[in-house]
Design an enzyme around this catalytic site. Structure first.
Site, PDB file in Angstrom:
ATOM      1  N   ASP A  19     -36.415  -2.314  68.606  1.00 12.96           N
ATOM      2  CA  ASP A  19     -35.047  -1.792  68.614  1.00 12.96           C
ATOM      3  C   ASP A  19     -34.922  -0.523  67.771  1.00 12.96           C
ATOM      4  O   ASP A  19     -35.625  -0.363  66.765  1.00 12.96           O
ATOM      5  CB  ASP A  19     -34.094  -2.862  68.067  1.00 12.96           C
ATOM      6  CG  ASP A  19     -32.644  -2.552  68.388  1.00 12.96           C
ATOM      7  OD1 ASP A  19     -32.383  -1.777  69.332  1.00 12.96           O
ATOM      8  OD2 ASP A  19     -31.767  -3.088  67.689  1.00 12.96           O
ATOM      9  N   HIS A  36     -37.476   6.983  72.934  1.00 11.79           N
ATOM     10  CA  HIS A  36     -38.366   6.124  73.721  1.00 11.79           C
ATOM     11  C   HIS A  36     -39.766   6.736  73.820  1.00 11.79           C
ATOM     12  O   HIS A  36     -40.772   6.020  73.723  1.00 11.79           O
ATOM     13  CB  HIS A  36     -37.788   5.913  75.120  1.00 11.79           C
ATOM     14  CG  HIS A  36     -36.477   5.190  75.128  1.00 11.79           C
ATOM     15  ND1 HIS A  36     -36.303   3.980  74.503  1.00 11.79           N
ATOM     16  CD2 HIS A  36     -35.271   5.511  75.695  1.00 11.79           C
ATOM     17  CE1 HIS A  36     -35.039   3.575  74.677  1.00 11.79           C
ATOM     18  NE2 HIS A  36     -34.419   4.492  75.386  1.00 11.79           N
ATOM     19  N   LEU A 130     -56.995  -9.746  72.483  1.00 11.96           N
ATOM     20  CA  LEU A 130     -55.542  -9.908  72.421  1.00 11.96           C
ATOM     21  C   LEU A 130     -54.923  -9.961  73.804  1.00 11.96           C
ATOM     22  O   LEU A 130     -55.256  -9.159  74.679  1.00 11.96           O
ATOM     23  CB  LEU A 130     -54.942  -8.741  71.634  1.00 11.96           C
ATOM     24  CG  LEU A 130     -53.410  -8.670  71.584  1.00 11.96           C
ATOM     25  CD1 LEU A 130     -52.850  -9.791  70.715  1.00 11.96           C
ATOM     26  CD2 LEU A 130     -52.957  -7.302  71.078  1.00 11.96           C
TER      27      LEU A 130
END
Length: 250
Positions: A19, A36, A130
């Protein structure tokens, strides 16, 4: 800071609400999409940080169902950025043994995004490090509703009796099936809420909120900070502290 982490007590699954991109850009007098674009380094930092430590699962809240309500030009720019980012980061994911996957209503995404995601998922499917999961077109409520519909269809077909529905069957019907529940959730941007993210899977997660940190400024040290805080907490899962200590002593 990394050397202070107990690698024998890592969260198996970390989830992140990324956020503050828009506010970060606005603070610099720029358009929201500038934030962004500058958040890609933060995604790289948290992904590589988790991979290096040995965290098994990392879920990033990349685009919620509510995000479709944002201005059309911003949504288009986000979708284009998603395609570019996946293409550009694929070599790094392959180098770091990262396996890419998604959750959410992927069919709601533009065709170009779906194709780029499918290609990256296919190319990384044999990686054993991962597990990087992008939540796209996702919300916790959507996930629970679609799981409920699946179970209702099984009942309607006579395959399943209503009384047989339990937590295990519900969990197996969610988009996160075959993945562990979240141990640690991080949120940048200063807000203290989970914003319709992994509502079922966060049931016993530890929550860590960054008060004065917007996502584009997130770096590995911030990940280490949250993991160390996690390791200093007592996870009781409804039990008493005395019960946890007694079980640990066995």
């Amino acid at each position: 800071m990394k050397e202070l982490i107990d690698t024998g007590n890592l969260p198996k699954h970390i989830a992140v609400i990324m956020d503050g991109n828009g506010r970060w850009a606005q603070n610099q007098g720029a358009a929201r999409i500038f934030g962004h674009r500058n958040a890609i380094q933060a995604v790289r930092e948290v992904t590589e940080g988790c991979a290096e430590l040995g965290v098994s699962f990392l879920t990033l809240y990349a685009f919620s169902t509510e995000n479709w309500a944002r201005p059309e030009f911003e949504v288009r720019a986000l979708m284009e950025l998603l395609v570019q980012s996946i293409r550009n980061e694929l070599p790094t994911m392959l180098k770091n043994n990262v396996r890419l996957d998604t959750i959410g209503d992927i069919n709601s995404l533009p065709g170009r995004c779906q194709r780029q995601l499918a290609e990256a998922i296919e190319e990384t499917k044999h990686n054993t490090g991962l597990n990087l999961i992008l939540a796209l077109g996702y919300s916790g409520k959507w996930d629970i509703v679609q799981a409920t519909k699946k179970l209702a269809e099984e009942v309607q077909k006579g395959v399943l009796a209503p009384g047989e529905i339990n937590e295990e069957l519900m969990a197996a019907s969610l988009s996160t099936k075959d993945r562990p529940e979240v141990d640690l959730m991080l949120r940048t941007g200063g807000d203290h809420r989970i914003s319709n993210f992994l509502l079922w899977q966060l049931a016993y997660a530890e929550l860590y909120f960054y008060e004065d940190l917007f996502w584009p400024d997130f770096r590995r040290e911030h990940l280490y900070e949250a993991i160390m805080a996690y390791q200093n907490r007592e996870r009781r899962f409804g039990k008493t502290g005395e019960q946890i200590k007694a079980n640990s002593a066995k």
